[in-house]
Enzyme design. Sequence first.
Site, PDB file in Angstrom:
ATOM      1  N   HIS A  56      -4.744  -4.749   7.997  1.00 51.72           N
ATOM      2  CA  HIS A  56      -3.591  -4.332   8.800  1.00 51.72           C
ATOM      3  C   HIS A  56      -4.053  -3.593  10.051  1.00 51.72           C
ATOM      4  O   HIS A  56      -3.560  -3.849  11.162  1.00 51.72           O
ATOM      5  CB  HIS A  56      -2.680  -3.436   7.963  1.00 51.72           C
TER       6      HIS A  56
ATOM      7  N   HIS B  76      -9.688  -3.334  -3.372  1.00 54.98           N
ATOM      8  CA  HIS B  76      -9.024  -4.557  -2.904  1.00 54.98           C
ATOM      9  C   HIS B  76      -7.779  -4.208  -2.093  1.00 54.98           C
ATOM     10  O   HIS B  76      -7.544  -4.779  -1.022  1.00 54.98           O
ATOM     11  CB  HIS B  76      -8.633  -5.434  -4.086  1.00 54.98           C
ATOM     12  N   GLU B  77      -6.991  -3.258  -2.589  1.00 56.04           N
ATOM     13  CA  GLU B  77      -5.779  -2.858  -1.863  1.00 56.04           C
ATOM     14  C   GLU B  77      -6.126  -2.182  -0.535  1.00 56.04           C
ATOM     15  O   GLU B  77      -5.422  -2.362   0.465  1.00 56.04           O
ATOM     16  CB  GLU B  77      -4.920  -1.937  -2.731  1.00 56.04           C
TER      17      GLU B  77
ATOM     18  N   HIS C 134      -6.576  -4.612   2.193  1.00 60.89           N
ATOM     19  CA  HIS C 134      -5.366  -4.999   2.919  1.00 60.89           C
ATOM     20  C   HIS C 134      -5.035  -3.988   4.017  1.00 60.89           C
ATOM     21  O   HIS C 134      -4.570  -4.360   5.098  1.00 60.89           O
ATOM     22  CB  HIS C 134      -4.186  -5.103   1.955  1.00 60.89           C
TER      23      HIS C 134
END
Length: 226
Positions: free
Chosen positions: A106, A98-99, A102
């Site tokens: 980006h 999940h991280e 991100h």
Amino acid sequence: MYSDWMFILIIIAFIFSLWAQFRVKGTFNKWTKVETSTGMTGYDAARHMLDANGLHDVPIEPVRGTLSDHYDPTKRVVRLSEPVYYERSISAVSVACHEVGHAIQHAEHYPMLVARHKMFPVVNFASGIAPFLLIAGFLFNAMNLVGIGIIFFSCAVAFQLVTLPVEFNASNRARQLMVQEGYIANNEERGVAKVLNAAALTYVAAALISLLELIRYIMIFTSNRE
């Protein structure tokens, strides 16, 4: 009358928030006990996913605490809590990916993430000063201060609302890539969905509380202006 009903709704939303926090911890702990069939740790899955998306230069760092995982866009680094970093569980791999979602957002300039980053400096200031303006305004019956406080508070609410699609998109990316790249077996996707959906509920609850509070402030403000 309307503000009383709104206050009750806020209390209900607050209870929902407590339940969401309880659920995310319980779900995380449950699936921490279930190892992935691939034997991957959270770090392994995160590193593979970053590399598969050309993000070889994005490092992964372990940090202390539980559920302290996050992606730092200013330093372009994925930080995983120690249980997630080292463990070979469904929970660890789910949170780690999940991280990474991100980090991929980006790199791809995902519009909602870009908007959130641009909003952050304003929101950081607005969310700090809004409570003082609202308290002072209601305490001294200065509706002009209340109005300004509502404007600042609305910035914080907008930030939380923008955060929702960012979080859901990161989770969707994680689930798709985890299966596609073979980090989990097909029969393990249910556990991944449980972990990520529980985490998403905390963001929904926080946004709901803030939105209801904003509506209540606006209702009180308008009733006092009549």
